[in-house]
Design a protein around this motif. Structure first.
Motif, PDB file in Angstrom:
ATOM      1  N   SER A 294       9.302   3.078   2.596  1.00  7.99           N
ATOM      2  CA  SER A 294       8.672   1.808   2.255  1.00  7.99           C
ATOM      3  C   SER A 294       9.634   0.653   2.517  1.00  7.99           C
ATOM      4  O   SER A 294       9.236  -0.396   3.023  1.00  7.99           O
ATOM      5  CB  SER A 294       8.256   1.805   0.785  1.00  7.99           C
ATOM      6  N   ALA A 295      10.887   0.848   2.160  1.00 11.67           N
ATOM      7  CA  ALA A 295      11.878  -0.196   2.399  1.00 11.67           C
ATOM      8  C   ALA A 295      12.026  -0.437   3.901  1.00 11.67           C
ATOM      9  O   ALA A 295      12.127  -1.574   4.346  1.00 11.67           O
ATOM     10  CB  ALA A 295      13.219   0.207   1.796  1.00 11.67           C
ATOM     11  N   ALA A 296      11.994   0.656   4.669  1.00 11.15           N
ATOM     12  CA  ALA A 296      12.088   0.505   6.133  1.00 11.15           C
ATOM     13  C   ALA A 296      10.838  -0.209   6.668  1.00 11.15           C
ATOM     14  O   ALA A 296      10.931  -1.035   7.569  1.00 11.15           O
ATOM     15  CB  ALA A 296      12.248   1.868   6.790  1.00 11.15           C
ATOM     16  N   ASP A 297       9.682   0.117   6.082  1.00 12.34           N
ATOM     17  CA  ASP A 297       8.450  -0.546   6.512  1.00 12.34           C
ATOM     18  C   ASP A 297       8.499  -2.041   6.209  1.00 12.34           C
ATOM     19  O   ASP A 297       8.063  -2.873   7.004  1.00 12.34           O
ATOM     20  CB  ASP A 297       7.232   0.063   5.792  1.00 12.34           C
ATOM     21  N   VAL A 298       9.043  -2.377   5.051  1.00 15.96           N
ATOM     22  CA  VAL A 298       9.120  -3.788   4.666  1.00 15.96           C
ATOM     23  C   VAL A 298      10.110  -4.520   5.559  1.00 15.96           C
ATOM     24  O   VAL A 298       9.890  -5.637   5.990  1.00 15.96           O
ATOM     25  CB  VAL A 298       9.533  -3.913   3.178  1.00 15.96           C
ATOM     26  N   ALA A 299      11.207  -3.826   5.862  1.00 18.16           N
ATOM     27  CA  ALA A 299      12.234  -4.442   6.715  1.00 18.16           C
ATOM     28  C   ALA A 299      11.682  -4.548   8.119  1.00 18.16           C
ATOM     29  O   ALA A 299      11.612  -5.492   8.766  1.00 18.16           O
ATOM     30  CB  ALA A 299      13.484  -3.577   6.745  1.00 18.16           C
TER      31      ALA A 299
ATOM     32  N   ASP B 272       0.835  -1.207   0.000  1.00 19.06           N
ATOM     33  CA  ASP B 272       0.000   0.000   0.000  1.00 19.06           C
ATOM     34  C   ASP B 272       0.865   1.250   0.000  1.00 19.06           C
ATOM     35  O   ASP B 272       0.585   2.219  -0.714  1.00 19.06           O
ATOM     36  CB  ASP B 272      -0.938   0.007   1.213  1.00 19.06           C
ATOM     37  N   SER B 273       1.928   1.235   0.790  1.00 20.10           N
ATOM     38  CA  SER B 273       2.838   2.376   0.852  1.00 20.10           C
ATOM     39  C   SER B 273       3.522   2.595  -0.492  1.00 20.10           C
ATOM     40  O   SER B 273       3.640   3.727  -0.969  1.00 20.10           O
ATOM     41  CB  SER B 273       3.871   2.146   1.948  1.00 20.10           C
TER      42      SER B 273
END
Length: 152
Positions: free
Chosen positions: A147-152, A38-39
């Motif tokens: 977004s990458a931080a959210d995924v991590a 979503d992000s």
């Protein structure tokens, strides 16, 4: 035998517990991946919107610059033609009349300089559009990093 049944029940309970933990982890990871997707989609929409805004600003800037340059050229051509025609026709006129014609020519040159300033301002707007594009790229990069931080 009783011990074997107890061990089998214990093993079944542990298996159910492990399955429940695996299911909970899977649900949490699925939720995190959905949030990350979503992000990313929101970032893509924001990037597209900024790209469209930049394209519109660029077109408007080019059009404004073109119009200002055409106006400057027209003012210069008109002023030069008017001054030249009047100077030939009024060559024998009194010195005051000649001064008046020179003042009109100076006013026409000032108008041409103003038109050139408009062209310069249009260039400045093009520079601002480039700066806006750089900000859009920086915003997009920040969104990707979030977004990458959210995924991590």
């Amino acid at each position: 035998d009783g011990d074997t049944a107890d061990r089998a029940r214990g093993a079944a309970d542990r298996a159910r517990g492990a399955d429940a933990r695996w299911q909970a982890r899977w649900e949490e990871q699925r939720s995190q991946l959905t949030d990350a997707l979503d992000s990313l989609n929101a970032c893509a929409r924001e990037r597209d919107n900024l790209s469209n805004s930049l394209a519109r600003a660029s077109v408007a800037s080019r059009q404004a610059r073109s119009e200002a340059q055409a106006l400057a050229a027209n003012v210069l051509a008109t002023a030069a033609a008017d001054a030249s025609t009047r100077e030939r026709r009024e060559h024998a006129a009194h010195l005051n009349e000649k001064r008046k014609l020179l003042a009109e020519r100076d006013a026409a040159r000032t108008a041409a300089a103003t038109a050139q300033m408009l062209a310069t301002a249009a260039d400045a707007r093009a520079g601002a559009a480039s700066a806006e594009a750089a900000m859009a790229r920086a915003s997009e990069k920040g969104a990707r990093e979030r977004s990458a931080a959210d995924v991590a």
